[in-house]
Motif scaffolding. Sequence first.
Motif, PDB file in Angstrom:
ATOM      1  N   VAL A   1       0.825  -1.205   0.000  1.00 32.32           N
ATOM      2  CA  VAL A   1       0.000   0.000   0.000  1.00 32.32           C
ATOM      3  C   VAL A   1       0.866   1.265   0.000  1.00 32.32           C
ATOM      4  N   VAL A   2       2.002   1.221   0.663  1.00 37.81           N
ATOM      5  CA  VAL A   2       2.920   2.359   0.703  1.00 37.81           C
ATOM      6  C   VAL A   2       3.596   2.522  -0.653  1.00 37.81           C
ATOM      7  N   LYS A   3       4.037   1.412  -1.220  1.00 40.84           N
ATOM      8  CA  LYS A   3       4.677   1.449  -2.540  1.00 40.84           C
ATOM      9  C   LYS A   3       3.737   2.002  -3.608  1.00 40.84           C
ATOM     10  N   ILE A   4       2.494   1.570  -3.579  1.00 42.98           N
ATOM     11  CA  ILE A   4       1.502   2.031  -4.556  1.00 42.98           C
ATOM     12  C   ILE A   4       1.253   3.528  -4.402  1.00 42.98           C
ATOM     13  N   ALA A   5       1.153   4.000  -3.158  1.00 40.70           N
ATOM     14  CA  ALA A   5       0.942   5.434  -2.919  1.00 40.70           C
ATOM     15  C   ALA A   5       2.096   6.255  -3.496  1.00 40.70           C
ATOM     16  N   PHE A   6       3.326   5.791  -3.282  1.00 44.26           N
ATOM     17  CA  PHE A   6       4.494   6.495  -3.817  1.00 44.26           C
ATOM     18  C   PHE A   6       4.470   6.495  -5.343  1.00 44.26           C
ATOM     19  N   GLU A   7       4.222   5.342  -5.954  1.00 47.71           N
ATOM     20  CA  GLU A   7       4.229   5.237  -7.418  1.00 47.71           C
ATOM     21  C   GLU A   7       3.132   6.079  -8.051  1.00 47.71           C
ATOM     22  N   ARG A   8       2.006   6.224  -7.366  1.00 49.89           N
ATOM     23  CA  ARG A   8       0.916   7.064  -7.875  1.00 49.89           C
ATOM     24  C   ARG A   8       1.321   8.538  -7.828  1.00 49.89           C
ATOM     25  N   GLU A   9       1.990   8.930  -6.746  1.00 52.70           N
ATOM     26  CA  GLU A   9       2.400  10.321  -6.555  1.00 52.70           C
ATOM     27  C   GLU A   9       3.614  10.697  -7.407  1.00 52.70           C
ATOM     28  N   TYR A  10       4.548   9.759  -7.572  1.00 50.38           N
ATOM     29  CA  TYR A  10       5.801  10.036  -8.282  1.00 50.38           C
ATOM     30  C   TYR A  10       6.065   8.950  -9.319  1.00 50.38           C
ATOM     31  N   PRO A  11       5.267   8.915 -10.380  1.00 56.58           N
ATOM     32  CA  PRO A  11       5.435   7.856 -11.388  1.00 56.58           C
ATOM     33  C   PRO A  11       6.823   7.891 -12.034  1.00 56.58           C
ATOM     34  N   GLY A  12       7.405   6.724 -12.181  1.00 54.56           N
ATOM     35  CA  GLY A  12       8.699   6.601 -12.843  1.00 54.56           C
ATOM     36  C   GLY A  12       9.899   6.857 -11.945  1.00 54.56           C
ATOM     37  N   LYS A  13       9.679   7.297 -10.717  1.00 51.14           N
ATOM     38  CA  LYS A  13      10.793   7.549  -9.807  1.00 51.14           C
ATOM     39  C   LYS A  13      11.173   6.251  -9.099  1.00 51.14           C
ATOM     40  N   VAL A  14      12.461   6.051  -8.927  1.00 46.05           N
ATOM     41  CA  VAL A  14      12.970   4.872  -8.236  1.00 46.05           C
ATOM     42  C   VAL A  14      13.456   5.318  -6.861  1.00 46.05           C
ATOM     43  N   ALA A  15      12.892   4.698  -5.828  1.00 48.59           N
ATOM     44  CA  ALA A  15      13.209   5.103  -4.459  1.00 48.59           C
ATOM     45  C   ALA A  15      14.034   4.053  -3.740  1.00 48.59           C
ATOM     46  N   VAL A  16      14.828   4.531  -2.794  1.00 46.37           N
ATOM     47  CA  VAL A  16      15.501   3.663  -1.833  1.00 46.37           C
ATOM     48  C   VAL A  16      14.713   3.838  -0.544  1.00 46.37           C
ATOM     49  N   TRP A  17      14.175   2.742  -0.032  1.00 42.89           N
ATOM     50  CA  TRP A  17      13.285   2.782   1.116  1.00 42.89           C
ATOM     51  C   TRP A  17      14.003   2.456   2.418  1.00 42.89           C
ATOM     52  N   SER A  18      13.613   3.153   3.482  1.00 40.68           N
ATOM     53  CA  SER A  18      14.067   2.829   4.828  1.00 40.68           C
ATOM     54  C   SER A  18      12.877   3.042   5.759  1.00 40.68           C
ATOM     55  N   GLU A  19      13.023   2.569   6.975  1.00 40.68           N
ATOM     56  CA  GLU A  19      11.949   2.760   7.949  1.00 40.68           C
ATOM     57  C   GLU A  19      12.502   3.398   9.209  1.00 40.68           C
ATOM     58  N   GLU A  20      11.602   4.081   9.907  1.00 41.35           N
ATOM     59  CA  GLU A  20      11.988   4.749  11.135  1.00 41.35           C
ATOM     60  C   GLU A  20      10.804   4.672  12.095  1.00 41.35           C
ATOM     61  N   TYR A  21      11.103   4.433  13.352  1.00 40.73           N
ATOM     62  CA  TYR A  21      10.063   4.413  14.369  1.00 40.73           C
ATOM     63  C   TYR A  21      10.015   5.768  15.036  1.00 40.73           C
ATOM     64  N   VAL A  22       8.797   6.328  15.162  1.00 39.81           N
ATOM     65  CA  VAL A  22       8.612   7.660  15.722  1.00 39.81           C
ATOM     66  C   VAL A  22       7.523   7.617  16.786  1.00 39.81           C
ATOM     67  N   GLY A  23       7.258   8.737  17.388  1.00 37.63           N
ATOM     68  CA  GLY A  23       6.229   8.824  18.415  1.00 37.63           C
ATOM     69  C   GLY A  23       6.856   8.803  19.791  1.00 37.63           C
ATOM     70  N   ASP A  24       6.032   9.052  20.781  1.00 36.13           N
ATOM     71  CA  ASP A  24       6.517   9.112  22.164  1.00 36.13           C
ATOM     72  C   ASP A  24       7.183   7.812  22.595  1.00 36.13           C
ATOM     73  N   ASP A  25       6.595   6.703  22.243  1.00 38.60           N
ATOM     74  CA  ASP A  25       7.147   5.392  22.612  1.00 38.60           C
ATOM     75  C   ASP A  25       7.752   4.667  21.427  1.00 38.60           C
ATOM     76  N   GLU A  26       8.027   5.427  20.362  1.00 40.50           N
ATOM     77  CA  GLU A  26       8.524   4.848  19.105  1.00 40.50           C
ATOM     78  C   GLU A  26       7.620   3.704  18.659  1.00 40.50           C
ATOM     79  N   ASP A  27       6.305   3.962  18.774  1.00 44.24           N
ATOM     80  CA  ASP A  27       5.333   2.936  18.415  1.00 44.24           C
ATOM     81  C   ASP A  27       4.708   3.154  17.040  1.00 44.24           C
ATOM     82  N   GLU A  28       5.087   4.225  16.358  1.00 45.09           N
ATOM     83  CA  GLU A  28       4.602   4.486  15.007  1.00 45.09           C
ATOM     84  C   GLU A  28       5.743   4.272  14.029  1.00 45.09           C
ATOM     85  N   ILE A  29       5.415   3.716  12.881  1.00 43.20           N
ATOM     86  CA  ILE A  29       6.441   3.458  11.875  1.00 43.20           C
ATOM     87  C   ILE A  29       6.249   4.414  10.700  1.00 43.20           C
ATOM     88  N   ARG A  30       7.342   4.886  10.159  1.00 50.17           N
ATOM     89  CA  ARG A  30       7.338   5.741   8.975  1.00 50.17           C
ATOM     90  C   ARG A  30       8.241   5.091   7.933  1.00 50.17           C
TER      91      ARG A  30
END
Length: 157
Positions: A33-62
């Motif tokens: 779902v994240v990949k599709i959102a990116f491809e819809r917004e930026y067609p033809g762009k090739v991304a390098v993906w990483s993840e990061e945990y955020v929030g007060d308890d680092e319980d949210e992922i970005r």
Amino acid sequence: MKNVFLTFAFLCSGFLIAQEGTNMKKVITPPEVVKIAFEREYPGKVAVWSEEYVGDDEDEIRFEAKYNITNTTKAVAIYDNLGNMKAYELQIPFSQLPPRSQAYLKKNYAPKAIREIAMVVDDKKKTTYEVGVSKDAKFYDVVFDKDGGFDVSIEKN
């Protein structure tokens, strides 16, 4: 001579592996779902993906998609785990900062202290400017509002 070269190569590769673990985010494959959102917004762009945990308890992922706009301009699109864009960062030159920001930086930092400049738009369409600077052996993000007024300076580790 061959043994010296092999020893040197082994030491260098060990150093690089150690650095990778401390300075770099792990490259990942985001949820579909994240990949599709990116491809819809930026067609033809090739991304390098990483993840990061955020929030007060680092319980949210970005999920961060880093990609090139041009050969010299980079961007980052940040999504939550449902594919909603949370922020967009675009690398910009000093000349594209608002005049108030430029004046503040010239007054308070040496030109060589400025390491990176980005325009950031969050999910509420709020625009800020973040300037990474080095001063007294420390790194700071100096943040300005959309009009170039100083907002905050955050020390980074």
